[in-house]
Design an enzyme around this catalytic site. Structure first.
Site, PDB file in Angstrom:
ATOM      1  N   LYS A  72     -15.089  84.097 -56.830  1.00  0.00           N
ATOM      2  CA  LYS A  72     -15.486  83.516 -58.686  1.00  0.00           C
ATOM      3  C   LYS A  72     -15.699  84.141 -59.438  1.00  0.00           C
ATOM      4  O   LYS A  72     -14.976  84.174 -60.626  1.00  0.00           O
ATOM      5  CB  LYS A  72     -17.571  84.211 -58.729  1.00  0.00           C
ATOM      6  N   LYS A 112     -10.663  72.275 -55.439  1.00  0.00           N
ATOM      7  CA  LYS A 112     -11.997  71.701 -55.541  1.00  0.00           C
ATOM      8  C   LYS A 112     -13.110  71.212 -57.045  1.00  0.00           C
ATOM      9  O   LYS A 112     -12.346  71.705 -58.316  1.00  0.00           O
ATOM     10  CB  LYS A 112     -13.501  72.861 -55.037  1.00  0.00           C
ATOM     11  N   LYS A 151     -18.786  70.873 -60.584  1.00  0.00           N
ATOM     12  CA  LYS A 151     -20.119  69.856 -61.926  1.00  0.00           C
ATOM     13  C   LYS A 151     -19.159  71.408 -62.587  1.00  0.00           C
ATOM     14  O   LYS A 151     -19.212  70.705 -64.558  1.00  0.00           O
ATOM     15  CB  LYS A 151     -21.165  70.799 -61.812  1.00  0.00           C
TER      16      LYS A 151
END
Ligand code: TRP
Length: 366
Positions: free
Chosen positions: A138, A229, A232
């Site tokens: 992250k 990946k 969203k």
């Protein structure tokens, strides 16, 4: 070894029962309200949740939570988060989750999740957390980064670091036995079992370790950057197919997907990530359940244009109806239907979580 099958406790539970039944199957999973779910979320998690509703075990209970507390590990714009929580719940209903069979609720509606998180964090190891990969990815850091490395402590917030403790609490507070998740959540589930070991070692065998159920479908990658990946939160809307996309949007996105210059079909995720990803998407919607390699064999004489056409048609028919139902649920009863489903789910989730908390507070002396 203590028996974890049936625990007897000496305090009265909210329901008046004196025993806490732990022998039945309990399914728990969560989804972040960071945007409309895409086909990767659908194949990796939500579709499995819907399947689990058909479990013939009558005593099986299911809890699915929109995990808004996890979402604020990235700072959020409040009106948008509020809207996305409702949209995520509507998307779950549209894919077939039924509030009569599953308890659907927002994580922050059940304060026991955060209460148990605190208690678990008192026996959780920071060494273990520091070796986990999510906080590093992250923050855009390499998987080998350590807490001691320069600059890490300045950018790493406590909430992101302890994200897995909250996730463990989500699962354990509902005494979940089965947790259906995408492949990227394996490490978090191992950590949840570690939390059980640590807590039970300190206070007795009160929490039970959950089993991970990993969906067999492959990880779905971005249509524009197939090494990444599908996400969203990707800024490029062409990178992902949302489960609520119109047929026209699906067609446009698949046709624009990045492939390569070899005009035939083969499955080779390293050498041909774009083409292999399209085969992965086709496999999600394949009614005979063929995997991408099997589909590649069947399609070996076809062009990439043919492949894109097949993927478009399969996704359009596989997602058919979801969009209409989604719009319908969001507007039903002037928007109040969603709030009603959530309020009822939260009530049932609070009741279930409280049974665990009575036991946990008793065991810890709180
Ligand atoms: N971390 C999960 C994800 O990003 C979401 C999640 C939160 C979850 N709590 C959970 C999943 C508990 C399963 C069980 O996908």
């Amino acid at each position: 070894m203590h028996s974890l099958r049936r625990l007897t406790i000496g305090v009265s539970l909210p329901s008046g029962r004196r025993t806490l039944s732990t022998s039945s199957k309990v399914v728990f999973s969560g989804i972040q309200p960071t945007g409309t779910p895409h086909i990767g979320n659908y194949a990796g998690a939500i579709r499995e949740w819907v399947k689990l509703q058909h479990d013939p075990d009558e005593n099986c209970r299911r809890f699915f939570s929109v995990v808004d507390l996890h979402a604020i590990t990235n700072s959020q714009y409040a009106p948008q988060l509020r809207q996305r929580k409702r949209e995520t719940l509507a998307a779950l209903l549209a894919t077939g989750l039924d509030p009569k069979k599953s308890v659907l609720f927002y994580q922050s509606s059940v304060p026991a999740h955060t209460e148990l998180m605190w208690i678990l964090s008192c026996t959780a190891s920071t060494g273990y957390l520091s070796r986990m990969t999510q906080w590093k990815s992250k923050l855009g850091l390499s998987p080998h980064t350590s807490l001691q490395d320069g600059g890490v402590k300045a950018s790493l917030k406590l909430g992101l670091f302890s994200y897995p403790v909250l996730q463990a609490a989500d699962i354990l507070v509902h005494r979940a036995t089965h947790v259906p998740v995408g492949d990227d959540q394996r490490q978090h589930l191992e950590f949840a079992r570690e939390c059980v070991t640590n807590f039970n070692h300190a206070y007795g065998p009160h929490l039970r370790p959950p089993q991970t159920i990993i969906s067999s479908s492959r990880r779905i990658m971005s249509l524009q950057q197939p090494a990444k990946k599908m996400s969203k939160s990707d800024v490029d809307p062409k990178s992902c197919i949302l489960i609520t996309d119109t047929p026209e949007e699906i067609r446009r996105k698949v046709m624009a997907a990045l492939t390569d210059s070899m005009n035939f079909v083969s499955f080779d995720p390293d050498a041909r990530p774009g083409v292999s990803n399209l085969l992965g998407i086709l496999s999600i919607f394949d009614s005979s359940g063929r995997d991408p390699a099997q589909l590649a064999k069947v399609l070996e004489n076809r062009s990439l244009m043919d492949l894109k056409q097949l993927v478009t048609d399969a996704a359009i028919s596989g997602l058919q109806g979801i969009r209409q139902r989604y719009i319908g649920f969001l507007s039903a009863d002037e928007g109040k239907y969603i709030d009603w489903v959530e309020a009822e789910g939260a009530r049932r989730a609070r009741e279930n979580a409280e049974e665990t908390m009575v036991l946990v507070r008793q065991a810890t002396g709180l």
